[in-house]
Motif scaffolding. Structure first.
Motif, short mmCIF file in Angstrom:
data_model
loop_
_atom_site.label_atom_id
_atom_site.label_comp_id
_atom_site.label_asym_id
_atom_site.label_seq_id
_atom_site.Cartn_x
_atom_site.Cartn_y
_atom_site.Cartn_z
N ARG A 114 0.16 -1.49 0.10
CA ARG A 114 0.50 0.09 0.07
C ARG A 114 0.28 1.28 -0.35
O ARG A 114 0.25 2.15 -0.34
N SER A 115 2.16 1.05 -0.25
CA SER A 115 2.89 2.12 0.21
C SER A 115 4.07 3.01 -1.11
O SER A 115 4.85 1.78 -1.38
N LEU A 116 3.22 3.81 -1.75
CA LEU A 116 4.38 4.39 -2.66
C LEU A 116 5.64 4.23 -2.27
O LEU A 116 6.24 3.98 -3.57
N SER A 117 5.91 4.66 -0.99
CA SER A 117 7.73 5.15 -1.44
C SER A 117 8.01 3.45 -1.46
O SER A 117 9.44 4.09 -1.39
N TYR A 119 8.02 1.51 -3.24
CA TYR A 119 7.88 1.53 -4.83
C TYR A 119 9.08 2.71 -5.53
O TYR A 119 10.21 2.16 -6.01
N LEU A 120 8.82 3.47 -4.48
CA LEU A 120 9.46 4.91 -5.67
C LEU A 120 11.26 5.01 -4.82
O LEU A 120 11.89 5.83 -5.23
N GLU A 121 11.30 4.27 -3.63
CA GLU A 121 12.55 5.03 -2.74
C GLU A 121 13.20 3.77 -2.22
O GLU A 121 14.42 3.54 -2.23
N GLU A 122 12.48 2.66 -1.40
CA GLU A 122 12.83 1.21 -1.04
C GLU A 122 13.49 0.19 -1.72
O GLU A 122 14.66 -0.47 -1.68
N ALA A 123 12.67 -0.02 -2.81
CA ALA A 123 12.59 -0.65 -3.94
C ALA A 123 12.37 -0.09 -5.29
O ALA A 123 10.94 -0.63 -6.07
N THR A 124 13.39 0.12 -5.70
CA THR A 124 12.94 0.88 -6.83
C THR A 124 12.62 -0.22 -8.52
O THR A 124 13.40 -1.45 -7.85
N PHE A 125 12.27 0.19 -9.71
CA PHE A 125 12.98 -0.78 -10.65
C PHE A 125 14.22 -1.38 -11.09
O PHE A 125 14.86 -2.47 -11.04
N ALA A 126 14.80 -0.13 -10.72
CA ALA A 126 16.50 -0.30 -10.54
C ALA A 126 17.12 -1.35 -9.74
O ALA A 126 17.81 -2.21 -9.98
N HIS A 127 16.55 -1.10 -8.44
CA HIS A 127 16.80 -2.20 -7.72
C HIS A 127 16.15 -3.27 -7.88
O HIS A 127 17.73 -4.66 -7.73
N GLY A 187 -7.03 -4.94 -12.33
CA GLY A 187 -5.61 -5.35 -13.31
C GLY A 187 -5.41 -3.45 -12.81
O GLY A 187 -5.02 -3.78 -11.78
N TYR A 188 -4.67 -3.05 -14.16
CA TYR A 188 -3.62 -2.06 -13.80
C TYR A 188 -4.25 -1.29 -13.51
O TYR A 188 -3.54 -0.90 -12.08
N ALA A 189 -5.76 -0.71 -13.68
CA ALA A 189 -6.72 0.45 -13.33
C ALA A 189 -6.88 0.40 -11.70
O ALA A 189 -6.06 1.42 -10.87
N GLY A 190 -7.23 -1.27 -11.60
CA GLY A 190 -7.71 -1.07 -10.38
C GLY A 190 -6.30 -1.12 -9.21
O GLY A 190 -6.73 -0.44 -7.80
N PHE A 191 -5.06 -2.03 -9.25
CA PHE A 191 -4.01 -1.74 -8.66
C PHE A 191 -3.86 -0.50 -8.47
O PHE A 191 -3.61 0.00 -7.31
N LEU A 192 -3.24 1.13 -9.90
CA LEU A 192 -3.53 2.15 -9.67
C LEU A 192 -4.17 3.17 -8.40
O LEU A 192 -4.21 3.57 -7.70
N GLY A 193 -5.86 2.32 -8.62
CA GLY A 193 -6.60 3.44 -7.57
C GLY A 193 -6.54 2.46 -6.22
O GLY A 193 -6.48 4.05 -5.69
N ALA A 194 -6.28 1.92 -5.80
CA ALA A 194 -6.02 1.00 -4.79
C ALA A 194 -5.31 1.66 -4.11
O ALA A 194 -4.97 2.72 -3.36
N LEU A 195 -3.70 1.89 -5.10
CA LEU A 195 -2.20 1.93 -4.48
C LEU A 195 -2.61 4.02 -4.38
O LEU A 195 -2.33 4.69 -2.70
N ALA A 196 -3.90 4.48 -5.12
CA ALA A 196 -3.65 6.41 -4.85
C ALA A 196 -4.43 6.49 -3.76
O ALA A 196 -4.07 7.67 -3.58
#
Length: 503
Positions: A114-117, A119-127, A187-196
């Protein structure tokens, strides 16, 4: 064209592969919703696959659509070079916990998801893709679970499956402020909705037109882009392609995420609500709101109909495999043998799956139906409904097809496959009064051209039967599927969500 932008809207709709770049179905529903509530402001976050798969905007954007963000989940990205990008041990343990949850049929969603941080800080795509620790973890999981799958297939499946998650996290980080997030699918829309929704602490509404997870299963079972198949002699009974199983489990789990976060979960008919509950949606959140159409506007088309019932069977829909256009073509071959003058119109875009569209055209030629079947492309339904004797729908999966309701309002009975809400629409299923109205066409088994043809002929050859079905169709759509009823229910729902959230 300059896209509208705004820092805030009332309702943010998360549109995966639909409005405003694809016509029909969910896109028509979204357009209807926005134009029907001019006093509210809307935003659209469009999630496409790759830019080259879409043309331009296909709808005149309503004035109350104040924001349109366009994103592509599988667009080629500039590759990140591979310096040391290791995530720390704590982040890796969170990844491990997420992986365990994805493998379990049940269990509480980890807080991490549930935490945006995260994906964007702790475990990024590059990580995840370029760090040594992550690489060792991927190898460890591979050898523990899928060592009979070629590693390269496993790795690229993993990469392609997870890459959009980070794209969605970046979108969630920049999406305009809104009162309510509204996802028309899981799907992806539902995931984005829940995360946001978690990140901004705003309510989420989910409306499922079909059952996304089930439709993805259908797609995946027939997919030939998933190359790996264990040699048949090495497979156990009922053993499944592991790579396909990974994809299915992924879609099931992100659907769970959307179900858990949504304050209300809407389906279009009672059967879909039952499936949602079976798939894990909480029953007390679930509600049915049927689609609605402009009954008064479309019923005016009845006066344009010719005296004789046209021997024209019209299929309105995209020329793609899930619509099973080929069964319609085969059925027309049977009908034409006893009714040579019959026409079959296929009205819908043909550019979504060009290979399938070509196969359909080749089939028309092979079955010598060039004089009977026409591919019309996209057409205004008001032009073709008065000239049609029957509507048909041969899909293998649907929600509540608007075209059937629109046809009913315009006085055209329908023959459909037994998918989605079609049985309720044609035979009545909402209550005793609905059932008492009677048949508005016929329902057949999926992929059964002979049964389709039998019903086409039965209705077109008997004027009394056709007129009775026409009258039943008009009564049913007028009683249960009016646009104003549909819009009022969503207006009430938006108000309820905002009020209860503030409370």
């Amino acid at each position: 064209m300059t896209l509208p932008t705004s820092e805030s809207v009332d309702i943010m709709i998360l549109a995966e592969g639909t409005y405003p770049f694809v016509r029909g179905g969910v896109s028509s529903w979204i357009h209807q919703l926005i134009t029907g509530m001019p006093d509210l402001t809307f935003g659209i976050t469009f999630l496409g696959s790759r830019p080259e798969e879409y043309g331009g905007i296909l709808y005149e954007l309503p004035e109350n659509l104040h924001h349109l963000g366009v994103y592509y989940l599988f667009e080629e990205q500039e590759e990140v070079s591979a310096p040391h990008r290791d995530m720390d041990g704590r982040a890796l343990e969170k990844v491990n916990a997420l992986h365990r949850w994805f493998k379990k049929p049940e269990g509480e969603i980890p807080e991490t998801m549930r935490s945006l941080s995260f994906y964007l800080e702790e475990a990024t795509f590059a990580h995840f893709m370029y760090g040594k620790r992550a690489w060792e973890y991927i190898r460890e999981v591979y050898f523990a679970n899928a060592s009979d799958v070629p590693f390269i297939d496993y790795f690229w499946t993993l990469r392609n499956m997870h890459r959009p998650i980070w794209v969605l996290a970046e979108i969630a980080d920049t999406v305009p402020a809104c009162s309510i997030f509204h996802a028309p699918s899981t799907g992806y829309a539902g995931f984005l909705g829940a995360l946001a929704s978690y990140h901004y602490n705003r309510p989420m509404l989910l409306t499922e037109h079909g059952i996304y997870t089930r439709e993805r299963k259908i797609d995946l079972l027939g997919a030939d882009w998933i190359a790996y198949h264990k040699p048949a002699l090495l497979m156990e009974n009922e053993e499944f392609n592991y790579v396909k199983e990974m994809w299915i489990r992924f879609f099931e789990k992100i659907a769970d995420f959307a179900y858990v976060r949504s304050q209300k979960i809407i389906s279009l008919y009672p059967g879909a609500k039952a499936v949602q509950i079976l798939f894990g949606a909480e029953e007390k959140k679930c509600e049915v709101i049927p689609n609605g159409v402009d009954v008064d506007g479309l019923s005016a088309l009845v006066s344009q109909r010719p005296e004789e019932v046209p021997k024209v069977i019209t299929l309105i829909g995209r020329v793609v495999s899930i619509k099973d256009i080929k069964s319609f073509i085969r059925a027309l071959r049977i009908v034409a043998d006893s009714m040579p003058e019959v026409k079959g119109w296929i009205a819908g875009p043909m550019d979504e799956d060009p290979e399938y569209a070509k196969e359909c055209m080749d089939m028309v030629n092979a079955l010598k139906l060039e004089e009977n079947i026409e591919f019309l492309g996209f057409r205004n339904i008001k032009e073709i409904l008065p000239k049609s004797g029957l509507l048909t729908l041969t899909s293998i999966s649907e929600g509540m097809p608007l075209v059937v309701l629109e046809g009913f309002a315009a006085g055209v009975p329908a023959v459909t496959t037994d998918v989605g809400s079609c049985r309720d629409l044609i035979y009545g299923g909402l209550d005793e009064e609905d059932i008492a109205i009677g048949e508005a066409g016929a329902v057949t088994k999926i992929a059964n051209p002979a049964e389709l043809a039998e019903n086409y002929l039965k209705i077109l050859n008997d004027r009394d039967v056709w007129e009775r079905m026409q009258q039943n169709a008009q009564r049913r759509v007028d009683r249960y599927y009016r646009q104003e009823t549909f819009l009022q229910k969503y207006r009430d729902l938006y108000k309820e969500l905002e009020t209860t959230w503030q409370a």
